[in-house]
Design an enzyme around this catalytic site. Sequence first.
Site, PDB file in Angstrom:
ATOM      1  N   ARG A  90       3.955  -7.625   0.069  1.00 31.27           N
ATOM      2  CA  ARG A  90       4.107  -8.147   1.431  1.00 31.27           C
ATOM      3  C   ARG A  90       5.108  -9.298   1.462  1.00 31.27           C
ATOM      4  O   ARG A  90       5.921  -9.387   2.387  1.00 31.27           O
ATOM      5  CB  ARG A  90       2.747  -8.623   1.963  1.00 31.27           C
ATOM      6  N   ASN A 129      -2.070  -0.590   7.631  1.00 32.23           N
ATOM      7  CA  ASN A 129      -0.771  -0.606   8.298  1.00 32.23           C
ATOM      8  C   ASN A 129       0.307   0.090   7.478  1.00 32.23           C
ATOM      9  O   ASN A 129       0.206   0.146   6.249  1.00 32.23           O
ATOM     10  CB  ASN A 129      -0.349  -2.061   8.551  1.00 32.23           C
ATOM     11  N   CYS A 162      -6.757  -0.599  15.399  1.00 33.12           N
ATOM     12  CA  CYS A 162      -6.071  -1.889  15.341  1.00 33.12           C
ATOM     13  C   CYS A 162      -6.910  -2.896  16.119  1.00 33.12           C
ATOM     14  O   CYS A 162      -7.653  -2.512  17.036  1.00 33.12           O
ATOM     15  CB  CYS A 162      -4.677  -1.773  15.939  1.00 33.12           C
ATOM     16  N   TYR A 215       3.366  -8.614  18.912  1.00 34.87           N
ATOM     17  CA  TYR A 215       4.391  -7.990  18.080  1.00 34.87           C
ATOM     18  C   TYR A 215       5.683  -7.736  18.863  1.00 34.87           C
ATOM     19  O   TYR A 215       6.734  -7.544  18.256  1.00 34.87           O
ATOM     20  CB  TYR A 215       3.873  -6.675  17.494  1.00 34.87           C
TER      21      TYR A 215
END
Length: 421
Positions: free
Chosen positions: A90, A144, A164, A244
Amino acid sequence: MKLTVVGGGSTYTPELIDGFARLRDTLPIEELVLVDPAADRLELVGGLARRIFARQGHPGRIVTTADLDAGVDGADAVLLQLRVGGQAARQQDETWPLECGCVGQETTGAGGLAKALRTVPVVLDIADRVRRANPRAWIIDFTNPVGIVTRALLQAGHRAVGLCNVAIGFQRKFAGLLGVAPSEIHLDHVGLNHLTWETAVRLGGPEGEDALPALLTGHGDAIAADLHLPRPLLERLGVVPSYYLRYYYAHDEVVREQRTKPSRASEVARMERELLQMYGDPALDEKPALLAKRGGAYYSEAAVDLAAALLTGSGSPYQVVNTYNNGTLPFLPDDAVIEVQAAVGPKGPTPLPVTPVDPLYAGLTANVTAYEDLALDAALRGGRDRVFRALLAHPLIGRHAHAETLTDTLVAHNREHLAWA
């Protein structure tokens, strides 16, 4: 009822356990299996999980194992919350895209594609093993990028639904602002995973009065502050975008911030170290307050609601999930995976009708859907050219020179996870 969590050693898991314990009448679990290859983490998380169950009087049995096949054997539902490559991967996803002036993020843009390429083959292997163990088991995907992973599962014929926590977070936020119970809030939630808009906030159900105009008028500053977007933009849009959408609506501002601040991955890694130390305390028998900062708020409530609806027909009658479009959004193919309100029961989710979507949102949704098509193709079949095509199609990239550079960088950083590289 047996439920298995793959990625059970995650620091997220106590949030999930707390929900299972509190909501045991909604989802009566007899056996809960936590599966994870990281034995040290699993021991800490499993110990805390048992103490949470004991404190709240849950009679269910909690089992921990590194053996996936044993863990999913006989499971009625399997919840996926894994991270291939861990926080180290990540950290890479959030940093190397910045070299081209592109957003570094783990679920969208170049970083999101890298995560999809690492994750889809692993998830499909897990799902095949679940199907061999119990062909009727439901797979709930919280891994994800949820939209791409769920589409991979559905295309392979698995009984899968994507989940989600963005929608339930908005539901709780709006309920608090309006002074009503969360169950009174029904969102007209439309788009793709991590690319959604709340186009109405209805009181009482799908046909209820729309409170969104009043929310924007009376609480616009608070909502805008949460999204890190200017209030005048929300007023012009007349909707509430997912946070987002800031990666799209304020791309250059986000890149400047990311270049000067510690990455979210580094913050999460630090929190995980603290949390795991806390989990090792034998006196701790509840989820610590620090876990709220880890992310995934209300994840447990959403997971319990969805599992209960799929397995027993109980739970909320309408839930926001990721599932096949099947004509719900007429400007997308039927096999696109969308994130909308659906009626959910033992036969799976059925999306509710959606009012016509403004071209401002429909255009971006169609663009990202095309990217997701190409991303899934790259994840399933591999190859540098397929990675390049997906990057070129993404609206946060879209420039051939950047796509070329990002392709090479992505492959270099993820070679150990890509069988074809």
